[in-house]
Design a protein around this motif. Structure first.
Motif, PDB file in Angstrom:
ATOM      1  N   GLY A   1       0.805  -1.214   0.000  1.00 33.39           N
ATOM      2  CA  GLY A   1       0.000   0.000   0.000  1.00 33.39           C
ATOM      3  C   GLY A   1       0.834   1.258   0.000  1.00 33.39           C
ATOM      4  O   GLY A   1       0.552   2.209  -0.736  1.00 33.39           O
ATOM      5  N   HIS A   2       1.883   1.283   0.814  1.00 34.66           N
ATOM      6  CA  HIS A   2       2.765   2.442   0.859  1.00 34.66           C
ATOM      7  C   HIS A   2       3.497   2.636  -0.465  1.00 34.66           C
ATOM      8  O   HIS A   2       3.650   3.763  -0.952  1.00 34.66           O
ATOM      9  N   ASP A   3       3.951   1.552  -1.047  1.00 38.90           N
ATOM     10  CA  ASP A   3       4.733   1.625  -2.283  1.00 38.90           C
ATOM     11  C   ASP A   3       3.901   2.162  -3.443  1.00 38.90           C
ATOM     12  O   ASP A   3       4.401   2.932  -4.274  1.00 38.90           O
ATOM     13  N   LEU A   4       2.627   1.767  -3.505  1.00 35.62           N
ATOM     14  CA  LEU A   4       1.775   2.138  -4.633  1.00 35.62           C
ATOM     15  C   LEU A   4       0.729   3.195  -4.263  1.00 35.62           C
ATOM     16  O   LEU A   4      -0.189   3.446  -5.050  1.00 35.62           O
ATOM     17  N   ALA A   5       0.868   3.795  -3.085  1.00 43.33           N
ATOM     18  CA  ALA A   5      -0.039   4.857  -2.627  1.00 43.33           C
ATOM     19  C   ALA A   5      -1.503   4.409  -2.685  1.00 43.33           C
ATOM     20  O   ALA A   5      -2.366   5.113  -3.231  1.00 43.33           O
ATOM     21  N   MET A   6      -1.773   3.264  -2.103  1.00 47.19           N
ATOM     22  CA  MET A   6      -3.122   2.697  -2.109  1.00 47.19           C
ATOM     23  C   MET A   6      -3.816   3.009  -0.784  1.00 47.19           C
ATOM     24  O   MET A   6      -3.187   2.999   0.279  1.00 47.19           O
ATOM     25  N   SER A   7      -5.109   3.246  -0.829  1.00 51.05           N
ATOM     26  CA  SER A   7      -5.884   3.474   0.379  1.00 51.05           C
ATOM     27  C   SER A   7      -6.054   2.159   1.132  1.00 51.05           C
ATOM     28  O   SER A   7      -5.916   1.075   0.542  1.00 51.05           O
ATOM     29  N   PRO A   8      -6.338   2.202   2.437  1.00 50.90           N
ATOM     30  CA  PRO A   8      -6.528   0.961   3.204  1.00 50.90           C
ATOM     31  C   PRO A   8      -7.585   0.043   2.600  1.00 50.90           C
ATOM     32  O   PRO A   8      -7.417  -1.172   2.555  1.00 50.90           O
ATOM     33  N   ALA A   9      -8.694   0.617   2.111  1.00 52.66           N
ATOM     34  CA  ALA A   9      -9.748  -0.211   1.519  1.00 52.66           C
ATOM     35  C   ALA A   9      -9.252  -0.898   0.258  1.00 52.66           C
ATOM     36  O   ALA A   9      -9.556  -2.073   0.005  1.00 52.66           O
ATOM     37  N   LEU A  10      -8.458  -0.175  -0.550  1.00 55.46           N
ATOM     38  CA  LEU A  10      -7.937  -0.748  -1.784  1.00 55.46           C
ATOM     39  C   LEU A  10      -6.902  -1.830  -1.483  1.00 55.46           C
ATOM     40  O   LEU A  10      -6.834  -2.851  -2.174  1.00 55.46           O
ATOM     41  N   VAL A  11      -6.110  -1.624  -0.439  1.00 56.16           N
ATOM     42  CA  VAL A  11      -5.128  -2.632  -0.039  1.00 56.16           C
ATOM     43  C   VAL A  11      -5.839  -3.923   0.372  1.00 56.16           C
ATOM     44  O   VAL A  11      -5.410  -5.027   0.026  1.00 56.16           O
ATOM     45  N   GLY A  12      -6.926  -3.795   1.105  1.00 57.04           N
ATOM     46  CA  GLY A  12      -7.662  -4.978   1.518  1.00 57.04           C
ATOM     47  C   GLY A  12      -8.217  -5.781   0.357  1.00 57.04           C
ATOM     48  O   GLY A  12      -8.368  -7.001   0.447  1.00 57.04           O
ATOM     49  N   SER A  13      -8.484  -5.104  -0.765  1.00 61.15           N
ATOM     50  CA  SER A  13      -9.020  -5.812  -1.926  1.00 61.15           C
ATOM     51  C   SER A  13      -7.987  -6.698  -2.600  1.00 61.15           C
ATOM     52  O   SER A  13      -8.345  -7.526  -3.442  1.00 61.15           O
ATOM     53  N   VAL A  14      -6.710  -6.543  -2.252  1.00 60.45           N
ATOM     54  CA  VAL A  14      -5.667  -7.426  -2.802  1.00 60.45           C
ATOM     55  C   VAL A  14      -5.966  -8.875  -2.422  1.00 60.45           C
ATOM     56  O   VAL A  14      -5.974  -9.777  -3.277  1.00 60.45           O
ATOM     57  N   VAL A  15      -6.216  -9.118  -1.144  1.00 60.81           N
ATOM     58  CA  VAL A  15      -6.519 -10.470  -0.682  1.00 60.81           C
ATOM     59  C   VAL A  15      -7.863 -10.937  -1.234  1.00 60.81           C
ATOM     60  O   VAL A  15      -8.005 -12.083  -1.695  1.00 60.81           O
ATOM     61  N   THR A  16      -8.841 -10.048  -1.236  1.00 59.64           N
ATOM     62  CA  THR A  16     -10.177 -10.422  -1.713  1.00 59.64           C
ATOM     63  C   THR A  16     -10.140 -10.869  -3.168  1.00 59.64           C
ATOM     64  O   THR A  16     -10.688 -11.920  -3.533  1.00 59.64           O
TER      65      THR A  16
END
Length: 424
Positions: free
Chosen positions: A56-71
């Motif tokens: 998330g930090h590397d790609l400037a992703m929001s917490p909600a967007l980061v969570g969608s990685v696993v989903t």
């Protein structure tokens, strides 16, 4: 004309031909190769979990967007279970396995090179979709094994799957600490490419002739037909859903109490718990041998009882890491034992439809895993660790009660892997 009570499904060959002893000799070395390939493939689904914050930090992703990685990874995996795994019943399995592994290499490289969130998410979905090659390999190994040794072979190969799941977080966390999160996926791509080359050289070609004029839609509907007509398959799928709901209840939430007082463990230390779970996974390979001896019903009951019992020491996690270790070993041993027995029995129902059977069964695994993860993390935030343990024990108890209510059911003789096996 079919006999009363028989099951008509779309298959790729006669049951008699599928039960003949295969010309290919399935040596212990080849079985271990299957196990390694399965573990390496399924690990890709779980690598991202300790890396989410860094990604998330590397790609400037929001917490909600980061969570969608696993989903998205798990959604891709679920889609692949239904749409890709059944192809193993009509395609040359060696070509199918090697082709999926090479496409998985490409997906892993896309993830490693991603510079935007959109590319990362698309790559992770593709990784999940193609990681279902794991289940194609399980069905392939089961089809190559002589019926009298099928339980042992499935036990060893499935052991590789569980070990891959348990060690994925540990390996990705350690490698990311050393060389960055992108190196995790580059290393996995390299290993996957090597496995594709070795499997291409070692595995036999498909021995059955695929049916002519078989439409893909009809082929997929036959998977649903199997569930509609085979009571054993439905029951074993329910067992799979419940045990993996309990499994996910633990592993999706155990990091929460361990990262708080009195432990304050690091991510690497928490990830090392997977090493403890491996002991239970390895011990459960005995379940396959017990199934070959006709003890599947007893093995299932004992394993479900151990699963219920495991939540007692797990409930003392906040006061004792030794209690946590004992609970982890018991839980992983129980889950693996039931899982191995499930896959061995359902494959024997229609060996020429083994990929569809295992793919459909694993859909229930995915539902159980997702249910346990969502429920456990939500419950922990409002009621704490004791409530999480109560949830896991509830899933386990439902499984044990289900076994107790069905263990005296008279099984269809055609569902027996051998004359000595008790399918319930």
């Amino acid at each position: 004309m079919p006999m009363p009570g028989s099951c008509e499904v779309v298959t790729s060959g006669s049951a008699a031909r599928s039960e003949e002893k295969p010309a290919f000799v399935l040596s212990r070395g080849v079985v271990l190769l299957f196990a390694v390939a399965c573990g390496a493939a399924v690990a890709n689904v779980y690598f991202s979990q300790p890396l989410l914050v860094t990604m998330g930090h590397d790609l400037a992703m929001s917490p909600a967007l980061v969570g969608s990685v696993v989903t998205l990874t798990h959604v891709g995996y679920g889609v692949g279970l239904f749409f890709l795994v059944p192809l193993g019943d009509v395609a040359d399995r060696r070509r199918l396995v090697v082709g999926q592994l090479l496409l998985l290499v490409a997906a892993l490289v896309v993830v490693a090179a991603a510079r935007t969130a959109a590319i990362l998410l698309a790559g992770m979905a593709a990784v999940g979709l193609l990681s279902v090659v794991t289940q194609t390999l399980v069905a392939f190994a089961a089809s190559l094994a002589p019926p009298a040794e099928r339980g042992r072979v499935v036990g060893l190969v499935t052991g590789g799957v569980v070990i891959g799941i348990l060690l994925a977080r540990t390996a990705s966390g350690l490698l990311a600490d050393l060389t960055g999160w992108r190196s995790v996926y580059l290393a996995s791509a390299s290993l996957t490419a090597l496995l594709a080359l070795v499997l291409h050289r070692v595995l036999p070609r498909h021995s059955d002739t695929p049916p002519a004029a078989l439409r893909y839609g009809q082929f997929l509907r036959s998977t649903i037909t199997l569930f509609a007509r085979e009571r054993l398959l439905r029951l074993r799928a329910l067992f799979g859903l419940l045990i993996f709901a309990a499994f996910s209840t633990l592993w999706s939430s155990v990091a929460l109490p361990l990262s708080e007082a009195p432990y304050f463990l690091s991510h690497s230390a928490i990830g090392a718990l997977g090493l403890i779970g491996v002991a239970g996974a390895l011990a459960a390979t005995v379940a396959g041998r017990l199934n070959d001896r006709g003890l599947s019903r007893r093995t299932t009951g004992i394993a479900l009882a151990l699963l219920v019992a495991s939540w007692l020491p797990l409930s003392f996690t906040r006061g004792s890491l030794w209690a946590l270790a004992v609970g982890v070993v018991l839980l992983d041993l129980a889950v693996q034992a039931v899982h191995v027995t499930n896959q061995t029995l359902i494959h024997a129902l229609h060996p020429d439809a083994g990929s569809r059977l295992i793919g459909g069964y694993m859909v229930f695994y995915s539902v159980g895993s997702a249910t346990g993860a969502v429920a456990a993390t939500s419950l922990y935030s409002v009621a704490g660790w004791d409530a999480v343990c109560a949830l896991g024990a509830a899933f386990s108890c439902v499984g044990l009660v289900l076994w107790a209510c069905t263990r005296h059911s008279a099984p269809d003789a055609a569902a027996r892997p051998s004359s000595r096996t008790q399918p319930w």
